[in-house]
Scaffold this motif. Structure first.
Motif, PDB file in Angstrom:
ATOM      1  N   ASP A   1       3.591  -1.411   3.643  1.00  6.72           N
ATOM      2  CA  ASP A   1       3.032  -1.599   2.301  1.00  6.72           C
ATOM      3  C   ASP A   1       4.080  -1.049   1.340  1.00  6.72           C
ATOM      4  OD1 ASP A   1       1.658  -1.519  -0.107  1.00  6.72           O
ATOM      5  OD2 ASP A   1      -0.211  -0.799   0.777  1.00  6.72           O
TER       6      ASP A   1
ATOM      7  N   ALA B   1      -4.127  -4.021   8.568  1.00  8.45           N
ATOM      8  CA  ALA B   1      -2.878  -3.635   9.230  1.00  8.45           C
ATOM      9  C   ALA B   1      -3.029  -3.681  10.744  1.00  8.45           C
ATOM     10  CB  ALA B   1      -2.457  -2.238   8.786  1.00  8.45           C
TER      11      ALA B   1
ATOM     12  N   LYS C   1      -3.614  -2.994  -2.141  1.00 15.86           N
ATOM     13  CA  LYS C   1      -3.411  -2.019  -1.071  1.00 15.86           C
ATOM     14  C   LYS C   1      -3.668  -2.656   0.284  1.00 15.86           C
ATOM     15  CE  LYS C   1      -5.127   2.475   0.556  1.00 15.86           C
ATOM     16  NZ  LYS C   1      -6.101   3.567   0.310  1.00 15.86           N
ATOM     17  N   LEU C   2      -2.798  -2.374   1.240  1.00 15.41           N
ATOM     18  CA  LEU C   2      -2.993  -2.854   2.609  1.00 15.41           C
ATOM     19  C   LEU C   2      -3.936  -1.892   3.330  1.00 15.41           C
ATOM     20  CD1 LEU C   2      -2.261  -4.855   4.851  1.00 15.41           C
ATOM     21  CD2 LEU C   2      -0.337  -3.369   5.441  1.00 15.41           C
TER      22      LEU C   2
ATOM     23  N   HIS D   1       4.678  -6.109   3.351  1.00 14.25           N
ATOM     24  CA  HIS D   1       3.524  -6.394   2.502  1.00 14.25           C
ATOM     25  C   HIS D   1       3.962  -6.082   1.079  1.00 14.25           C
ATOM     26  CE1 HIS D   1      -0.697  -6.607   1.207  1.00 14.25           C
ATOM     27  NE2 HIS D   1      -0.465  -5.515   0.516  1.00 14.25           N
TER      28      HIS D   1
ATOM     29  N   LYS E   1       4.106   2.943   2.569  1.00 18.37           N
ATOM     30  CA  LYS E   1       3.283   3.291   3.717  1.00 18.37           C
ATOM     31  C   LYS E   1       3.627   2.381   4.893  1.00 18.37           C
ATOM     32  CE  LYS E   1      -0.215   4.896   6.174  1.00 18.37           C
ATOM     33  NZ  LYS E   1      -0.187   6.237   6.794  1.00 18.37           N
TER      34      LYS E   1
ATOM     35  N   ARG F   1       3.471   1.235  -1.856  1.00 18.54           N
ATOM     36  CA  ARG F   1       2.952   2.571  -1.527  1.00 18.54           C
ATOM     37  C   ARG F   1       3.812   3.304  -0.500  1.00 18.54           C
ATOM     38  NH1 ARG F   1      -0.469  -1.150  -2.594  1.00 18.54           N
ATOM     39  NH2 ARG F   1      -2.078  -0.796  -4.160  1.00 18.54           N
TER      40      ARG F   1
END
Length: 209
Positions: A171, A146, A140-141, A135, A176, A174
């Motif tokens: 992501d 997700a 933001k995901l 991503h 993440k 970030r």
């Protein structure tokens, strides 16, 4: 036949109301894939090539001098820096990621994770295979999105591997990593309902656009 990517489908699923119609309109008007319109193509290819050829993460910076698009010049460096931090000291070995197509009535969703990596997430953790969808967008995901990514990836790709596998969405900005093992809810009824909605909107719009 309606042929779209997993990312396109998830962008539709996670929108509501008139935004869904706008998304389908964009998909219809976009037509077939053309590489020059793919904003993140050069970065995705660099990440894949770096892992596949066992290069050091810092080699990703080698693509920066070749950029001419002002937007890419503004976005790529931060994404590269974030991805390098995500890798950290992990030793990662390349494995070819599986591919599949989810079929529902006249809809075909291409499931194409970019990365297949074998590594140890933590020092005390076992080595696992990680199949990763990137991503790269700045948005933001969210967990709900997700979860849908991961369910469809695992549902369609699981039969292609006999090893212990984690299906993931990263992501990048970030750092993440969302893991399939953390999302076990059956999302198929929701996805089929959303597929019905996309097909209906698509068919209606193709008669008017």
């Amino acid at each position: 036949m309606i042929r779209i990517s997993l990312t396109d489908f998830m962008n539709f699923v996670t929108n509501l109301g008139s935004k869904r119609q706008k998304k389908v309109t964009e998909l219809i008007q976009r037509g077939s894939y053309e590489s020059y319109k793919d904003f993140y193509k050069k970065l995705r290819e660099a990440i894949i090539g770096m892992h596949r050829n066992s290069k050091t993460p810092k080699t990703l910076n080698n693509i920066l001098p070749s950029l001419t698009d002002a937007k890419k010049i503004g976005v790529y460096p931060n994404l590269i820096a974030a991805y390098i931090r995500f890798i950290g000291r992990k030793k990662m070995d390349w494995i070819d990621p599986p591919r599949a197509t989810w079929e529902y009535k006249q809809l075909r969703v291409k499931i194409n994770p970019e990365l297949g990596l074998r590594f140890r997430a933590k020092k005390s953790a076992p080595v696992k295979d990680y199949i990763i969808k990137l991503h790269l967008k700045k948005e933001k995901l969210e967990k709900d999105k997700a979860a849908l990514f991961l369910f469809l990836m695992e549902n369609e790709l699981r039969h292609q591997s006999s090893n212990e596998v984690e299906y993931c969405v990263l992501d990048v900005s970030r750092k993440k990593l969302f893991l399939s093992s953390n999302f076990k809810k059956d999302c198929m009824p929701v996805l089929k309902g959303d597929a019905e909605s996309l097909i209906s909107i698509w068919n209606d719009l193709t008669q008017t656009i």
